[in-house]
Design a protein around this motif. Structure first.
Motif, PDB file in Angstrom:
ATOM      1  N   UNK A   1       0.116  -2.564   3.823  1.00  0.00           N
ATOM      2  CA  UNK A   1       0.738  -1.662   4.787  1.00  0.00           C
ATOM      3  C   UNK A   1       1.205  -0.410   4.057  1.00  0.00           C
ATOM      4  N   UNK A   2       1.200   0.701   4.753  1.00  0.00           N
ATOM      5  CA  UNK A   2       1.571   2.005   4.193  1.00  0.00           C
ATOM      6  C   UNK A   2       3.091   2.141   4.192  1.00  0.00           C
TER       7      UNK A   2
ATOM      8  N   UNK B   1      -2.012  12.270   0.903  1.00  0.00           N
ATOM      9  CA  UNK B   1      -3.350  11.774   0.630  1.00  0.00           C
ATOM     10  C   UNK B   1      -3.774  10.632   1.520  1.00  0.00           C
ATOM     11  N   UNK B   2      -4.945  10.099   1.220  1.00  0.00           N
ATOM     12  CA  UNK B   2      -5.503   8.966   1.952  1.00  0.00           C
ATOM     13  C   UNK B   2      -4.700   7.700   1.663  1.00  0.00           C
ATOM     14  N   UNK B   3      -4.768   6.769   2.588  1.00  0.00           N
ATOM     15  CA  UNK B   3      -4.100   5.495   2.387  1.00  0.00           C
ATOM     16  C   UNK B   3      -4.792   4.704   1.278  1.00  0.00           C
ATOM     17  N   UNK B   4      -3.991   4.151   0.370  1.00  0.00           N
ATOM     18  CA  UNK B   4      -4.501   3.319  -0.723  1.00  0.00           C
ATOM     19  C   UNK B   4      -4.046   1.883  -0.464  1.00  0.00           C
TER      20      UNK B   4
ATOM     21  N   UNK C   1      -7.154  -4.496 -12.896  1.00  0.00           N
ATOM     22  CA  UNK C   1      -6.896  -3.857 -11.611  1.00  0.00           C
ATOM     23  C   UNK C   1      -5.725  -2.886 -11.721  1.00  0.00           C
ATOM     24  N   UNK C   2      -5.759  -1.852 -10.904  1.00  0.00           N
ATOM     25  CA  UNK C   2      -4.691  -0.844 -10.892  1.00  0.00           C
ATOM     26  C   UNK C   2      -3.871  -0.904  -9.608  1.00  0.00           C
ATOM     27  N   UNK C   3      -3.930  -2.029  -8.894  1.00  0.00           N
ATOM     28  CA  UNK C   3      -3.447  -2.079  -7.512  1.00  0.00           C
ATOM     29  C   UNK C   3      -1.927  -2.007  -7.365  1.00  0.00           C
TER      30      UNK C   3
ATOM     31  N   UNK D   1       0.818  -1.195   0.000  1.00  0.00           N
ATOM     32  CA  UNK D   1       0.000   0.000   0.000  1.00  0.00           C
ATOM     33  C   UNK D   1       0.857   1.251   0.000  1.00  0.00           C
ATOM     34  N   UNK D   2       0.204   2.399  -0.191  1.00  0.00           N
ATOM     35  CA  UNK D   2       0.952   3.651  -0.265  1.00  0.00           C
ATOM     36  C   UNK D   2       0.009   4.837  -0.096  1.00  0.00           C
TER      37      UNK D   2
END
Length: 251
Positions: free
Chosen positions: A195-196, A132-135, A149-151, A120-121
């Motif tokens: 995880x961020x 920004x918000x957590x993705x 998917x763009x994950x 995640x990031x």
């Protein structure tokens, strides 16, 4: 290949204003067995000078000076050709890692026997003033799932060459997306670590923010790179667009 070594692949073009922070984020990693191969793609600014200064401070940082401008895929391939590590990580020249990024990615890859791990990031503004918000990311992605998917964000990826073999970028617009698809097409599954651990810098007028151009290039990837038929392409493109819409509604 050196079994414990992570080779960090960084293409750079007109990155003088940001690449120092990117290198610093690698130096701050809790896992220290890495080399950082920065391929400067004939930048017209001081990118090479900035990278050279950092390389003098830490021999793990290496400048690769391209002799002609070839784009991100060529720069990444130049760095990949020099990579000595079993593990390949990607870190673009304007992005940042959080200190535990490599340690946590390696642990996740080893725990799951994963050939490809992504995390995640959060996005940050070009000047770093806004976060920004957590993705988050899904637990796993197969080849067919990734088509829609763009994950997988490039600067979150870690690849185990001991499993999937050599890694190369195709000379296409979305060379990173094509690379992940090529790996998963062999039967591997991408494992998401929710995880961020990365900061993606949103640059003014970046091509990735041009939705029409991005859509055209994703369609070309389906039809010309993956060789999918029009109906199959349309199915995956619809899923891809919906995922992208949800992601870009967040900063």
């Amino acid at each position: 290949m050196k079994q414990d070594l992570v080779s960090i692949i960084t293409p750079a073009y007109k990155a003088a204003a940001y690449v120092g922070d990117t290198i610093a984020s690698a130096l701050a990693q809790s896992y220290g067995e890495w080399e950082m191969l920065i391929a400067d793609d004939c930048s017209p600014d001081d990118t090479r000078a900035v990278v050279a200064q950092w390389a003098e401070r830490d021999p793990r940082v290496r400048l690769l000076a391209m002799t002609r401008n070839g784009g991100p895929a060529a720069a990444r391939n130049a760095a990949l050709a020099q990579a000595q590590g079993r593990w390949i990580a990607f870190l673009d020249s304007d992005d940042l890692w959080l200190p535990a990024k490599l340690e946590r990615s390696l642990a996740h890859a080893q725990a799951n026997g994963a050939a490809l791990v992504f995390t995640g990031f959060r996005r940050i503004s070009f000047d770093g003033s806004r976060t920004g918000d957590y993705i988050g990311v899904p637990r796993t992605l197969t080849y067919r799932q990734l088509l829609g998917n763009t994950a997988i964000a490039t600067s979150t990826v870690l690849i185990d060459r001991a499993q999937c073999g050599e890694v190369w970028m195709k000379p296409v617009f979305y060379d990173d997306f094509a690379c992940w698809l090529e790996i998963l097409k062999r039967g591997f599954v991408a494992h998401g670590l929710d995880e961020d651990l990365m900061r993606y810098r949103v640059m003014p007028r970046s091509v990735s923010r041009n939705k029409k151009r991005s859509a055209q290039e994703v369609w070309k990837a389906y039809r010309q790179v993956e060789g999918l038929g029009p109906l199959t392409s349309a199915w995956h493109f619809t899923s891809y667009a919906l995922h992208a819409l949800r992601k870009y509604r967040q900063f």
